[in-house]
Design a protein around this motif. Structure first.
Motif: not given
Lengths: 150, 150
Positions: A143-148, B26-32
């Motif tokens: 997840l950290t990698t994806l976020q970066e 945070s990653l989910v929000k991005e996808q939405l």
DNA sequence: AATAGATAGTTCAATGATTGAACAGTTAAA
DNA sequence: TTTAACTGTTCAATCATTGAACTATCTATT
């Protein structure tokens, strides 16, 4: 036990993530006994374990804007739980630390949360829970990698 | 790899829970893509998969008061994503279902979330992720039991 | 049948968290 | 020296959540 397709695994993972988080937050809140909000507890925890903690760092970890952190910190500061000290070399930077009262309150609430979590993970074989946490840790790294990237 | 005491395990678990949730949200929000808030997505998901879903049930699952659910539902209802139909036998009860527009939007966003989660779990050995989800599921059950006690 | 109590969902005012934009003060780079 | 970047703050606006009061409905008891 598990005879699931990838799609079913993914769906189960999404539902579990959501359900476990909601129930976890609810049980944590109960342990905090209205002395702290969940976010306030995690804020104290982060400051406690982090050397030279700053608002900018908290904003990144909590994934909110810096103005939101200012609000949270000011609230804890009003209660004399947190100290703000300016860096002498770079006078823009403010370091956050716990006051004695902050440390005491944190330690008291931390113990309740620890007991809660301990009561859960001791219901597992040591091997199983360690493997779980290892995998959880890998997920966190991914997840950290994806976020970066974003 | 893991040579941790119980206390360290507990601490690691608490930190991971927090970190993974923040990053995940945070990653989910991005996808939405701002079409839905995270809670709105999970609301649509829950309604989609649940027969005869009601506000009271949602309030329990989301761990908020019923008045908060009314607000969320009304917002989705205003956008014509959700239908409210009264039970003919017990006229107090209102069942929630997705409209065609709601289903379409849900399916579109669901696919993005699925792709995200799939990209994560396919980085693991099948055995490892299945074991992880099994343990996760047990944790969920333990949390449910704890919650019912209180 | 009549009444009392419980339940489902809603309304509404108050509270609290979060954002976005503007700002002050400070540092780093050209 | 000037410009750009960065840290943290303020403030108005927005949004979610709560708590209490309320309507409508159902259930159980007498």
């Amino acid at each position: 036990m598990s005879q699931l397709s990838i799609k079913e695994l993914v769906d189960r993972y999404i539902d579990l993530t959501f359900a476990v988080h909601k129930k976890g937050e609810s049980l944590v809140k109960e342990q905090l006994q209205s002395e702290l909000s969940n976010d306030q507890f995690y804020t104290l925890k982060y400051i406690y374990k982090t050397e030279n903690c700053t608002s900018t760092e908290l904003a990144k970890v909590f994934d909110v804007k810096k103005s939101a952190i200012t609000a949270v910190i000011t609230k804890l500061w009003d209660q004399d739980l947190i100290e703000r000290t300016r860096d002498q070399n770079d006078r823009r930077v403010v370091y956050l630390t716990l006051t004695e009262a902050g440390l005491e309150l944190y330690k008291k609430t931390e113990e309740r949360i620890y007991n809660l979590v301990e009561s859960i993970i001791t219901q597992f074989e040591e091997q199983e829970i360690k493997q779980f946490i290892d995998t959880y840790e890998k997920i966190n790294n991914i997840l950290t990698t994806l976020q970066e990237k974003q």
